[in-house]
Motif scaffolding. Structure first.
Motif, short mmCIF file in Angstrom:
data_model
loop_
_atom_site.label_atom_id
_atom_site.label_comp_id
_atom_site.label_asym_id
_atom_site.label_seq_id
_atom_site.Cartn_x
_atom_site.Cartn_y
_atom_site.Cartn_z
N TYR A 1 66.12 31.84 17.61
CA TYR A 1 67.55 32.10 17.50
C TYR A 1 68.13 31.49 16.23
O TYR A 1 68.94 32.10 15.56
N THR B 1 76.13 26.29 27.42
CA THR B 1 76.40 27.34 26.43
C THR B 1 75.10 27.99 25.97
O THR B 1 74.99 29.22 25.90
N LEU B 2 74.12 27.17 25.66
CA LEU B 2 72.85 27.70 25.18
C LEU B 2 72.17 28.53 26.26
O LEU B 2 71.58 29.58 25.99
N ASN C 1 74.13 31.82 26.67
CA ASN C 1 73.88 32.71 25.54
C ASN C 1 72.45 33.23 25.52
O ASN C 1 72.08 33.99 24.63
N ARG C 2 71.67 32.76 26.48
CA ARG C 2 70.26 33.13 26.53
C ARG C 2 69.53 32.73 25.24
O ARG C 2 68.64 33.43 24.76
N ALA C 3 69.96 31.60 24.69
CA ALA C 3 69.32 31.09 23.49
C ALA C 3 68.08 30.28 23.85
O ALA C 3 67.34 29.83 22.99
N ILE C 4 67.87 30.09 25.14
CA ILE C 4 66.69 29.38 25.62
C ILE C 4 65.85 30.36 26.42
O ILE C 4 66.38 31.08 27.27
N ALA C 5 64.56 30.40 26.12
CA ALA C 5 63.68 31.29 26.86
C ALA C 5 63.73 30.93 28.34
O ALA C 5 63.69 29.75 28.69
N PHE D 1 76.70 32.42 17.63
CA PHE D 1 76.03 32.14 18.90
C PHE D 1 76.46 33.07 20.01
O PHE D 1 76.56 32.69 21.17
N HIS E 1 75.44 20.75 19.81
CA HIS E 1 75.95 22.11 19.98
C HIS E 1 77.19 22.12 20.88
O HIS E 1 78.16 22.82 20.60
N GLN F 1 65.90 35.87 23.14
CA GLN F 1 65.54 35.08 21.97
C GLN F 1 65.57 33.62 22.36
O GLN F 1 66.59 33.13 22.83
N SER F 2 64.47 32.93 22.18
CA SER F 2 64.49 31.51 22.47
C SER F 2 65.25 30.79 21.37
O SER F 2 65.51 31.34 20.31
N ILE F 3 65.59 29.56 21.63
CA ILE F 3 66.43 28.80 20.71
C ILE F 3 65.76 28.65 19.35
O ILE F 3 66.42 28.62 18.32
N HIS G 1 76.02 36.03 22.62
CA HIS G 1 74.91 36.40 23.49
C HIS G 1 73.98 37.42 22.83
O HIS G 1 74.43 38.44 22.33
N HIS G 2 72.71 37.13 22.88
CA HIS G 2 71.72 38.03 22.31
C HIS G 2 70.46 37.93 23.15
O HIS G 2 69.99 36.83 23.44
#
Lengths: 204, 204
Positions: B132, A174-175, A178-182, B121, B170, B127-129, B123-124
């Motif tokens: 975020y 999921t992370l 969502n591109r929540a991780i670089a 959460f 998560h 942005q790293s976690i 998609h954006h």
DNA sequence: GGCAGAATGTAAACGATGTTAACACTTCAG
DNA sequence: CTGAAGTGTTAACATCGTTTACATTCTGCC
């Protein structure tokens, strides 16, 4: 390529429902949840919008079917990846390799098709995780059964094991989706989580 | 209650942007992502729709700001829960209790406000976690720093620890928010995952 | 074979949506 | 005081989900 040919007659598409679900899946792949629409799907399969209401009560119901379709697709992808794992002489290593393969496939799917992954796990009422993603759940549990049978995982862990593995890998996927991780950190992140899951299941 | 009063003059709302974000948050809480709309937000704050375009380029941009707002709200909720933990004579137990509190808060938020969690959460890009979900990330790392300082977590785990903990919790939260877990199983599921995370960080 | 009714499509229309263009009032620096 | 920047309104457009009324085709029964 997406639009199906109509039969000789003007009426009766013949396989409108499945064509609509497939077209919906492809729209989601291209433009995310936002791109899924009754009218757009209708256009894709060469039919007018109200025709879809003979097969789906609403957009939400179409979405639910598309979501289900994608989950099945994910399950098959995981299974195919697992079946590609080379047999090893060390049977324990073979089992571990297969387990990693299905986890990696899960995350790969989320990474390469974030739009599909997002829609696959959209809120849907009253479905337990097993029913929710039947095939994937079944594949995971096969691996865990083998772990226990080979004495790699203690029996008392058997009940909680799939939950722990699933939530870790699902959270990771999921992370990433969502591109929540670089992007630069994804590789390291993936390895860390997968190693952690493996450790938690096997050790002691 | 939601609608802000206009100033004396007909023009110039005064705090339209923040009012819009708050109204957007409340719409999401009530009806999910679907309920968020330019026109609906405008109505809620007593303004016409085009006025919002002076402050947001599009619905998507408004959504991004609402999403950010909710993440901040989540971070504050976690912090408040952690600060409510009673001090124990055993300092290690105290640290563990705080760690569990922030994890529980994360999952509670997802369970009680699934609509907010979903939007938080979304998609954006790029942005790293850490960026975020700044506050939550910071709180988690404080706990882990304390674990290491007290010798509860080995130093070589320090780097991967937050990733493993985050993805597990998560994933759990996501599955619960999506109602992918049968309500009757949620309690057991939660305990299993939280125990697993704790074990992975502390042992050895 | 023919025919009633179910199944499945179309066309037209409704209200709500995101968004833009043109315009009006307010605020404020010079 | 004045003009420009800022901030709101009204009107309009295309598109959306959905409904209603109608047309065509398929199916089972005599």
């Amino acid at each position: 390529m997406l639009t199906l040919q109509r039969k000789g007659s003007d009426y009766h598409h013949g396989a409108l429902k499945s064509a609509a679900i497939l077209a919906g899946r492809n729209l989601v792949e291209g433009g995310g949840l936002q791109a899924l629409g009754i009218r757009r799907v209708a256009t894709q399969i060469g039919v007018t919008a109200p025709a879809l209401y003979r097969h789906f009560a609403s957009l939400e119901e179409l979405l639910a079917e598309v979501s289900c379709y994608i989950r099945a697709e994910m399950g098959e992808f995981m299974m195919s990846r697992r079946n590609q794992v080379k047999k090893s002489r060390d049977i324990k290593k073979y089992e571990i390799d297969k387990f990693r393969a299905i986890g990696d496939a899960y995350v790969d799917f989320a990474d390469k098709h974030p739009q599909l992954f997002e829609v696959a796990f959209i809120h849907h009422q009253n479905q337990s995780i097993g029913e929710y993603n039947e095939l994937a759940w079944q594949i995971l549990n096969e691996s865990l059964d083998n772990f226990v049978a080979l004495g790699m995982t203690p029996k008392q862990k058997r009940e909680t094991a799939p939950l722990l593995a699933w939530s870790s890998v699902h959270g990771l996927a999921t992370l990433i989706a969502n591109r929540a991780i670089a992007p630069a950190e994804v590789k390291f992140f993936r390895a860390a989580v997968m190693d952690g899951v493996q450790d938690a299941l096997l050790k002691k």
